[in-house]
Design a protein around this motif. Structure first.
Motif, PDB file in Angstrom:
ATOM      1  N   LYS C  54     106.644  83.850 -63.622  1.00  0.00           N
ATOM      2  CA  LYS C  54     107.368  84.243 -62.405  1.00  0.00           C
ATOM      3  C   LYS C  54     108.784  83.703 -62.325  1.00  0.00           C
ATOM      4  N   CYS C  55     109.118  82.732 -63.147  1.00  0.00           N
ATOM      5  CA  CYS C  55     110.439  82.112 -63.037  1.00  0.00           C
ATOM      6  C   CYS C  55     111.157  82.093 -64.376  1.00  0.00           C
ATOM      7  N   GLN C  56     112.476  81.918 -64.269  1.00  0.00           N
ATOM      8  CA  GLN C  56     113.254  81.617 -65.454  1.00  0.00           C
ATOM      9  C   GLN C  56     113.118  80.113 -65.671  1.00  0.00           C
ATOM     10  N   VAL C  57     112.806  79.692 -66.884  1.00  0.00           N
ATOM     11  CA  VAL C  57     112.650  78.259 -67.154  1.00  0.00           C
ATOM     12  C   VAL C  57     113.674  77.831 -68.195  1.00  0.00           C
ATOM     13  N   LEU C  58     114.435  76.805 -67.848  1.00  0.00           N
ATOM     14  CA  LEU C  58     115.429  76.273 -68.772  1.00  0.00           C
ATOM     15  C   LEU C  58     115.189  74.783 -68.979  1.00  0.00           C
ATOM     16  N   ALA C  59     115.674  74.281 -70.114  1.00  0.00           N
ATOM     17  CA  ALA C  59     115.594  72.849 -70.382  1.00  0.00           C
ATOM     18  C   ALA C  59     116.983  72.355 -70.768  1.00  0.00           C
ATOM     19  N   LEU C  60     117.308  71.150 -70.351  1.00  0.00           N
ATOM     20  CA  LEU C  60     118.642  70.589 -70.575  1.00  0.00           C
ATOM     21  C   LEU C  60     118.763  70.079 -72.019  1.00  0.00           C
ATOM     22  N   SER C  61     119.753  70.605 -72.736  1.00  0.00           N
ATOM     23  CA  SER C  61     119.876  70.317 -74.171  1.00  0.00           C
ATOM     24  C   SER C  61     120.029  68.825 -74.460  1.00  0.00           C
ATOM     25  N   ALA C  62     120.807  68.113 -73.666  1.00  0.00           N
ATOM     26  CA  ALA C  62     121.026  66.688 -73.933  1.00  0.00           C
ATOM     27  C   ALA C  62     119.701  65.924 -73.903  1.00  0.00           C
ATOM     28  N   ASP C  63     118.831  66.300 -72.952  1.00  0.00           N
ATOM     29  CA  ASP C  63     117.535  65.615 -72.853  1.00  0.00           C
ATOM     30  C   ASP C  63     116.582  66.042 -73.959  1.00  0.00           C
ATOM     31  N   LEU C  64     116.661  67.306 -74.383  1.00  0.00           N
ATOM     32  CA  LEU C  64     115.828  67.775 -75.502  1.00  0.00           C
ATOM     33  C   LEU C  64     116.206  67.037 -76.778  1.00  0.00           C
ATOM     34  N   LYS C  65     117.508  66.967 -77.038  1.00  0.00           N
ATOM     35  CA  LYS C  65     118.002  66.332 -78.271  1.00  0.00           C
ATOM     36  C   LYS C  65     117.623  64.865 -78.305  1.00  0.00           C
ATOM     37  N   ALA C  66     117.779  64.192 -77.175  1.00  0.00           N
ATOM     38  CA  ALA C  66     117.471  62.760 -77.127  1.00  0.00           C
ATOM     39  C   ALA C  66     116.010  62.503 -77.468  1.00  0.00           C
ATOM     40  N   ARG C  67     115.159  63.486 -77.188  1.00  0.00           N
ATOM     41  CA  ARG C  67     113.718  63.316 -77.403  1.00  0.00           C
ATOM     42  C   ARG C  67     113.225  64.066 -78.647  1.00  0.00           C
ATOM     43  N   ALA C  68     114.165  64.545 -79.438  1.00  0.00           N
ATOM     44  CA  ALA C  68     113.841  65.238 -80.690  1.00  0.00           C
ATOM     45  C   ALA C  68     112.908  66.425 -80.471  1.00  0.00           C
ATOM     46  N   LEU C  69     113.099  67.116 -79.372  1.00  0.00           N
ATOM     47  CA  LEU C  69     112.277  68.294 -79.092  1.00  0.00           C
ATOM     48  C   LEU C  69     112.995  69.539 -79.610  1.00  0.00           C
ATOM     49  N   THR C  70     112.425  70.156 -80.615  1.00  0.00           N
ATOM     50  CA  THR C  70     113.064  71.345 -81.189  1.00  0.00           C
ATOM     51  C   THR C  70     112.130  72.553 -81.173  1.00  0.00           C
ATOM     52  N   ASP C  71     110.830  72.273 -81.183  1.00  0.00           N
ATOM     53  CA  ASP C  71     109.841  73.349 -81.221  1.00  0.00           C
ATOM     54  C   ASP C  71     109.398  73.629 -79.788  1.00  0.00           C
ATOM     55  N   LEU C  72     110.053  74.606 -79.156  1.00  0.00           N
ATOM     56  CA  LEU C  72     109.836  74.820 -77.724  1.00  0.00           C
ATOM     57  C   LEU C  72     108.911  75.998 -77.435  1.00  0.00           C
ATOM     58  N   VAL C  73     108.271  75.948 -76.298  1.00  0.00           N
ATOM     59  CA  VAL C  73     107.439  77.062 -75.835  1.00  0.00           C
ATOM     60  C   VAL C  73     108.319  78.315 -75.779  1.00  0.00           C
ATOM     61  N   PRO C  74     107.888  79.417 -76.405  1.00  0.00           N
ATOM     62  CA  PRO C  74     108.717  80.629 -76.392  1.00  0.00           C
ATOM     63  C   PRO C  74     109.032  81.077 -74.962  1.00  0.00           C
ATOM     64  N   GLY C  75     110.276  81.445 -74.750  1.00  0.00           N
ATOM     65  CA  GLY C  75     110.689  81.892 -73.429  1.00  0.00           C
ATOM     66  C   GLY C  75     111.511  80.858 -72.686  1.00  0.00           C
ATOM     67  N   VAL C  76     111.360  79.593 -73.089  1.00  0.00           N
ATOM     68  CA  VAL C  76     112.162  78.537 -72.453  1.00  0.00           C
ATOM     69  C   VAL C  76     113.582  78.625 -72.998  1.00  0.00           C
ATOM     70  N   GLN C  77     114.547  78.690 -72.100  1.00  0.00           N
ATOM     71  CA  GLN C  77     115.937  78.757 -72.527  1.00  0.00           C
ATOM     72  C   GLN C  77     116.551  77.356 -72.513  1.00  0.00           C
ATOM     73  N   ILE C  78     117.577  77.191 -73.311  1.00  0.00           N
ATOM     74  CA  ILE C  78     118.256  75.899 -73.377  1.00  0.00           C
ATOM     75  C   ILE C  78     119.604  76.020 -72.684  1.00  0.00           C
ATOM     76  N   THR C  79     119.940  75.000 -71.900  1.00  0.00           N
ATOM     77  CA  THR C  79     121.256  75.006 -71.265  1.00  0.00           C
ATOM     78  C   THR C  79     121.855  73.607 -71.340  1.00  0.00           C
ATOM     79  N   ASP C  80     123.147  73.504 -70.982  1.00  0.00           N
ATOM     80  CA  ASP C  80     123.799  72.192 -70.981  1.00  0.00           C
ATOM     81  C   ASP C  80     124.233  71.857 -69.544  1.00  0.00           C
ATOM     82  N   TYR C  81     124.979  70.759 -69.384  1.00  0.00           N
ATOM     83  CA  TYR C  81     125.384  70.376 -68.027  1.00  0.00           C
ATOM     84  C   TYR C  81     126.260  71.443 -67.369  1.00  0.00           C
ATOM     85  N   ASN C  82     127.063  72.157 -68.169  1.00  0.00           N
ATOM     86  CA  ASN C  82     127.857  73.246 -67.588  1.00  0.00           C
ATOM     87  C   ASN C  82     126.932  74.317 -67.000  1.00  0.00           C
TER      88      ASN C  82
END
Lengths: 133, 118, 97
Positions: C54-82
């Protein structure tokens, strides 16, 4: 209510007493009530324990806030809601909720209004800003 | 757009202060007006000049102070500060102590208020 | 509405509540420990898939990188502070602290 009065919602999702969030969050509500804002407060998740009646913090040696909650209506904070599912999941019923004031005319006690999550979601969508405590 | 930010947690222990800072930097660069930054709860510890982090780490208080020097209004809640032993004397420059009325004004006057906490 | 979630779904029910109170068309932004929900193939992937229904789901790239998360659930978009700032500009925000 005039159109330029801004709707500000407070969500209370943390349990009381283990941390200070609920207590200091209440201080914000009381101050904000003195300003021109259309305030509502929603208790959800563990926040429903904050409005359980009969809290006694004496043995903890900390200041409680049940009495202050009892005066919310006096502060003109009347839009007070409890999420039904959060309440039921925690074994609470409407009977367990504390009184937030009394009706000016009938002197009937006023309790928070128990509502469903879709009503809360709809209210959230109408807000100018939302503060979580 | 006028944005306001409220920060609930102290420095280093939680990510809230860093997240808020990064968010505000991006917002400023995009040309948004920061109506104010309000420190509440343990957030009041973010701007004490008594902190002395290792030199290879970010200096959270100085970072906020530098942001304040650009003219952004940074407010420390007086009630939360007094409770925690934070007074004017220990604050870095370019931040001020004031009441919850300031947070109220930010919530009302800013187009958006974003809360960073735990 | 923009919902920010900063808690690990493995420790906290914030994401679950956020999904329950979100409406179709809302945006959920995972930040700080909240990005852990984006890890593919986890016990919480069904919850994230429900959010994506039902929603658009995004994850903050800086936090993903810090936690070495690269293999994401399909459909999750990546964004930055901008992108975070843009989402705030477009929506009233609720932080699920």
């Amino acid at each position: 209510m005039a159109e330029d009065i801004k709707k500000i919602m407070f969500t209370v999702r943390k349990p009381p007493h283990g941390t200070i969030y609920v207590y200091e969050g209440l201080e914000v509500k009381l101050i904000m009530a003195a300003y021109d804002a259309d305030i509502s407060v929603v208790f959800m998740d563990d926040g429903v324990f904050a409005v359980k009646k009969g809290q006694d913090t004496k043995a903890l040696g900390i200041k409680g806030f049940e009495a202050t909650y009892g005066a919310l209506v006096d502060y003109e904070i009347t839009k007070v809601f409890v999420d039904r599912q959060s309440m039921e999941e925690r074994g609470m019923t409407e009977e367990d909720l504390l009184v937030i004031g009394e009706d000016e005319d009938t002197e009937e006690p006023i309790k928070p209004q128990v509502v469903d999550s879709d009503e809360i979601a709809a209210m959230m969508a109408e807000q100018h800003n939302i503060l979580a405590f | 757009m006028k944005l306001a930010v409220c920060i609930y947690e102290g420095p280093y222990n939680h990510a809230a202060s860093d997240s808020a800072y990064n968010f505000i930097q991006a917002a400023v660069q995009k040309g948004h007006e920061i109506k104010g930054i309000f420190f509440y709860h343990d957030g009041v510890y973010n701007v004490t000049k008594l902190m002395e982090p290792p030199q290879d780490d970010r200096h959270i208080a100085n970072r906020w102070s530098a942001l304040g020097a650009t003219g952004i209004d940074i407010v420390v809640c007086i009630a939360a500060a007094k409770r925690r032993g934070i007074v004017d004397d220990v604050l870095v420059p370019n931040v001020r102590i004031s009441g919850l009325g300031q947070l109220t004004m930010m919530a009302i006057e800013a187009d958006r208020l974003v809360v960073f906490g735990d | 509405m923009l919902h920010t979630v900063n808690k690990s779904p493995f420790q906290n029910t914030s994401l679950e509540s956020c999904v329950r109170f979100s409406r179709p068309g809302d945006v959920i932004l995972l930040i700080e420990d909240g990005v852990l929900a984006a890890q593919a193939g986890s016990a919480k992937t069904p919850l994230l898939e429900e959010a994506l229904q039902k929603c658009q789901v995004l994850a903050l790239s800086a936090d993903l990188k810090a936690r070495a998360l690269t293999d994401l659930v399909p459909g999750v978009q990546i964004t930055d502070y901008n992108g975070f700032v843009d989402l705030v500009e477009q929506n009233t925000t609720h932080s699920w602290l």
